[in-house]
Every structure is written in C-alpha cells, then in structure tokens.
Write a protein that holds these residues in place. Sequence first.
Motif, PDB file in Angstrom:
ATOM      1  N   LEU A 203       0.842  -1.192   0.000  1.00  0.00           N
ATOM      2  CA  LEU A 203       0.000   0.000   0.000  1.00  0.00           C
ATOM      3  C   LEU A 203       0.878   1.242   0.000  1.00  0.00           C
ATOM      4  CD1 LEU A 203      -2.745  -0.926   2.634  1.00  0.00           C
ATOM      5  CD2 LEU A 203      -2.913  -1.043   0.143  1.00  0.00           C
ATOM      6  N   ARG A 204       0.585   2.160  -0.905  1.00  0.00           N
ATOM      7  CA  ARG A 204       1.339   3.407  -0.956  1.00  0.00           C
ATOM      8  C   ARG A 204       1.166   4.167   0.358  1.00  0.00           C
ATOM      9  NH1 ARG A 204       2.931   4.884  -6.214  1.00  0.00           N
ATOM     10  NH2 ARG A 204       2.177   3.406  -7.781  1.00  0.00           N
ATOM     11  N   SER A 205       2.247   4.746   0.838  1.00  0.00           N
ATOM     12  CA  SER A 205       2.310   5.505   2.088  1.00  0.00           C
ATOM     13  C   SER A 205       2.301   4.624   3.335  1.00  0.00           C
ATOM     14  CB  SER A 205       1.151   6.527   2.204  1.00  0.00           C
ATOM     15  OG  SER A 205       1.143   7.404   1.095  1.00  0.00           O
ATOM     16  N   ILE A 206       1.982   3.357   3.190  1.00  0.00           N
ATOM     17  CA  ILE A 206       1.942   2.436   4.330  1.00  0.00           C
ATOM     18  C   ILE A 206       3.079   1.432   4.261  1.00  0.00           C
ATOM     19  CG2 ILE A 206       0.564   0.741   5.609  1.00  0.00           C
ATOM     20  CD1 ILE A 206      -0.569   3.579   5.651  1.00  0.00           C
ATOM     21  N   GLY A 207       3.279   0.838   3.084  1.00  0.00           N
ATOM     22  CA  GLY A 207       4.311  -0.171   2.903  1.00  0.00           C
ATOM     23  C   GLY A 207       3.724  -1.556   2.726  1.00  0.00           C
ATOM     24  N   LEU A 208       4.532  -2.570   3.005  1.00  0.00           N
ATOM     25  CA  LEU A 208       4.096  -3.962   2.850  1.00  0.00           C
ATOM     26  C   LEU A 208       3.275  -4.421   4.044  1.00  0.00           C
ATOM     27  CD1 LEU A 208       7.169  -5.883   1.369  1.00  0.00           C
ATOM     28  CD2 LEU A 208       4.954  -5.533   0.283  1.00  0.00           C
ATOM     29  N   LEU A 209       2.184  -5.125   3.738  1.00  0.00           N
ATOM     30  CA  LEU A 209       1.361  -5.748   4.778  1.00  0.00           C
ATOM     31  C   LEU A 209       1.348  -7.257   4.543  1.00  0.00           C
ATOM     32  CD1 LEU A 209      -1.825  -3.454   4.777  1.00  0.00           C
ATOM     33  CD2 LEU A 209       0.262  -3.181   6.138  1.00  0.00           C
ATOM     34  N   ASN A 210       1.493  -8.010   5.634  1.00  0.00           N
ATOM     35  CA  ASN A 210       1.309  -9.453   5.547  1.00  0.00           C
ATOM     36  C   ASN A 210      -0.146  -9.728   5.903  1.00  0.00           C
ATOM     37  OD1 ASN A 210       1.128 -12.302   6.267  1.00  0.00           O
ATOM     38  ND2 ASN A 210       3.352 -12.319   6.075  1.00  0.00           N
ATOM     39  N   ILE A 211      -0.945  -9.976   4.873  1.00  0.00           N
ATOM     40  CA  ILE A 211      -2.384 -10.116   5.044  1.00  0.00           C
ATOM     41  C   ILE A 211      -2.747 -11.271   5.972  1.00  0.00           C
ATOM     42  CG2 ILE A 211      -4.525 -10.675   3.821  1.00  0.00           C
ATOM     43  CD1 ILE A 211      -3.496  -7.794   3.487  1.00  0.00           C
ATOM     44  N   ALA A 212      -2.044 -12.390   5.845  1.00  0.00           N
ATOM     45  CA  ALA A 212      -2.360 -13.564   6.664  1.00  0.00           C
ATOM     46  C   ALA A 212      -2.121 -13.286   8.144  1.00  0.00           C
ATOM     47  CB  ALA A 212      -1.544 -14.763   6.205  1.00  0.00           C
ATOM     48  N   LYS A 213      -1.085 -12.497   8.457  1.00  0.00           N
ATOM     49  CA  LYS A 213      -0.776 -12.209   9.854  1.00  0.00           C
ATOM     50  C   LYS A 213      -1.713 -11.147  10.442  1.00  0.00           C
ATOM     51  CE  LYS A 213       4.092 -13.581   9.804  1.00  0.00           C
ATOM     52  NZ  LYS A 213       3.849 -14.755  10.659  1.00  0.00           N
ATOM     53  N   ILE A 214      -2.145 -10.220   9.598  1.00  0.00           N
ATOM     54  CA  ILE A 214      -3.020  -9.153  10.085  1.00  0.00           C
ATOM     55  C   ILE A 214      -4.474  -9.619  10.189  1.00  0.00           C
ATOM     56  CG2 ILE A 214      -3.980  -6.879   9.542  1.00  0.00           C
ATOM     57  CD1 ILE A 214      -1.315  -6.162   8.261  1.00  0.00           C
ATOM     58  N   TYR A 215      -4.963 -10.299   9.143  1.00  0.00           N
ATOM     59  CA  TYR A 215      -6.376 -10.668   9.083  1.00  0.00           C
ATOM     60  C   TYR A 215      -6.634 -12.158   9.317  1.00  0.00           C
ATOM     61  CZ  TYR A 215      -7.044  -6.009   7.137  1.00  0.00           C
ATOM     62  OH  TYR A 215      -7.060  -4.649   6.940  1.00  0.00           O
ATOM     63  N   GLY A 216      -5.563 -12.951   9.437  1.00  0.00           N
ATOM     64  CA  GLY A 216      -5.743 -14.384   9.639  1.00  0.00           C
ATOM     65  C   GLY A 216      -5.641 -15.149   8.327  1.00  0.00           C
ATOM     66  N   ARG A 217      -5.476 -16.460   8.436  1.00  0.00           N
ATOM     67  CA  ARG A 217      -5.292 -17.306   7.257  1.00  0.00           C
ATOM     68  C   ARG A 217      -6.478 -17.241   6.299  1.00  0.00           C
ATOM     69  NH1 ARG A 217      -0.879 -18.051   5.508  1.00  0.00           N
ATOM     70  NH2 ARG A 217      -1.818 -19.644   4.199  1.00  0.00           N
ATOM     71  N   LYS A 218      -7.661 -16.982   6.813  1.00  0.00           N
ATOM     72  CA  LYS A 218      -8.846 -16.965   5.948  1.00  0.00           C
ATOM     73  C   LYS A 218      -8.810 -15.807   4.948  1.00  0.00           C
ATOM     74  CE  LYS A 218     -11.512 -14.298   9.337  1.00  0.00           C
ATOM     75  NZ  LYS A 218     -11.437 -13.034   8.598  1.00  0.00           N
ATOM     76  N   ALA A 219      -7.920 -14.846   5.147  1.00  0.00           N
ATOM     77  CA  ALA A 219      -7.842 -13.690   4.249  1.00  0.00           C
ATOM     78  C   ALA A 219      -6.978 -13.948   3.029  1.00  0.00           C
ATOM     79  CB  ALA A 219      -7.313 -12.478   5.007  1.00  0.00           C
TER      80      ALA A 219
END
Length: 309
Positions: A203-219
């Motif tokens: 995400l611009r201005s935010i950087g890299l996000l690990n979706i699985a770690k933030i929202y869980g494996r279901k994401a």
Amino acid sequence: MKTISIEKLVQEFSLEVLEGKDYLNRKISQPRTHRPGLEFIGYFDYFPMEQIQILGKKEITYLHKLTDEERRYHIGNVVKYHPPCFIVTAGQEGLTYLKQYCKEERIPLLRTNEKSSEFIDNLNNYLKNKLAPEIAIHGVCLNVYGVGILLRGKSGIGKSETAHTLIGRGHRLVADDIVVLKKISSKTLLGTHNRTNKEFLALRSIGLLNIAKIYGRKAFQEETRIAIDIELCRWEDNELNNQLEPELTYKDYLGVKIPHIEIQLQPGRDVAGLVEAACTNWYLFQQGYNAAEEFFERIQNELKDQENE
C-alpha cells in the motif's frame, strides 16, 4: 516447454524408488499419465511414450501370469520406448523381473501404496498445474464471494487500496502486484502468486502488509479460477457507460477469454462495493438470471396491462 523432474515427483508424492536412483533427474513434459494395457499385448499405434506409465493391479496381475519368455517379450516392447518412468500403485509386490528390465533400460521404477484411481487423479492434477503454460501480469488477484477476479489498471490507480478494502470485508487475497496466470484448459485460467509475493499486499504511504498475519489465514488463498477481468480507469465524463445492459467484452489471456469490465473512478465512489456487485451479478448470470431481461419484461407487462385497460 515447462518440465518437472522425476525426483520432484518422488518428493511430492513420497514415492518409493525401486530402481533407477541415478536417473531421477529425467524430465517430464506431459501433463497426463498412461496405463500401458494395449501396449503389453503389442498394440502401439497410439502409445504416448512421453507420459508417465502407471501399472495398477490389472497390469501387474497380467504380467505375473505370463511365462518368463512372454514377460520379456511384452515388457521389452514397452521399455524399449524409454518412457520417463514406471509407477506401480497399491504397494504391489513381486516386481523382481520388472526391476531388471528397468535397470537394463535405465528407467526409474517407483511405487506408491495409493490405489490407482486416486493416485492417477492426484498426479494428473499436479502435473496439469505444474506444467501449464503461464504468464505474469501486473495487477491484483482476489477471490470475492467465491469468484476469482483480476483487478488491473495503471500504476497508482488504487488497485491495492481497493483490494485492502475487499479483504477487510471478508474476501481473500491471492496475489498483489505480480499475478501468475496458468492455462489449465481451453476454458480455465488459474490465478496465483509467484511465491515471493505470497500473502503480501503493498500500500502506498503504508508499505508492505502481511495479510495472513493481520487478518488471519482466511484472508489469503493460494490460487483461484479467474472468472472476471476488472479494469480500474480514470473518470471520463463522456465515456461512462450508462446502459442498462452493457455490451459484453472479453480479455484474452493465453487463448482463454475472460469477461471484461471497466470501473471508472471518482471521489466518493465505493469501488470495492462495485467490485462486489460485479461478482454477484456474474454469479447470478451463471445461474441463468439476467436483471436487465427481468426489468424489460416488467416494462412489457406494464404496457400490455395499459393496453388491456
């Protein structure tokens, strides 16, 4: 042409190597397997020699019943074509003679405890996926309401931001930035990640996000069948399509035609909501429902009622 080594198959399916350990670097290029039944009785007109040869209970039982001389003749007719390897299913025993022939011709002989039908299905699916023609494109791949989509557009248009909103609403990310497309059949296109970008969203201005770690494996999910190609475009006052039933267009990837939709962007538009609506509408269309047809039918019925008054 894409290939995969026999050694990789041994590791993936936990196969027992009965003969030919020194030849596991041989390559497989064909996405299907073959059971040499007719070939053992001398019919070779359509023998797919480049495919993996599967020996199930029927084949091995037949070979067991032959005399040594008959066996050498019938098996010799097959091994002389040097198929990539033989795989014996159902953990069958008594394969000394088969080991000898494979040793002489330097062909790997492998064994699995799985039943023929189950093993062949799993192996064919694996080979089809690994050997499928593929390309990499710039975009985002998601699964929305069970519908696989490609989200494309110029750099900075808001693809990843839209994807982040959709993930927050319970949908699943497949790949961000680089999407690998695999042609599984003439009508099936599979979208997946390139391993490096697995689970990551930039995400611009935010950087890299690990979706699985933030929202869980279901994401997150590994792959999805691509059903819709959605392109995000800048708002053009004179080009916005206001038709009740827009003309259906397609985007071609590896010879597979995917329905194409353009969504124009403007401050205040719920782009994620429009993507959800596109997926829901596509699903209903697959079930035989067309909202525009129902709408026009209502108008016709009203006109008929007015004529009858």
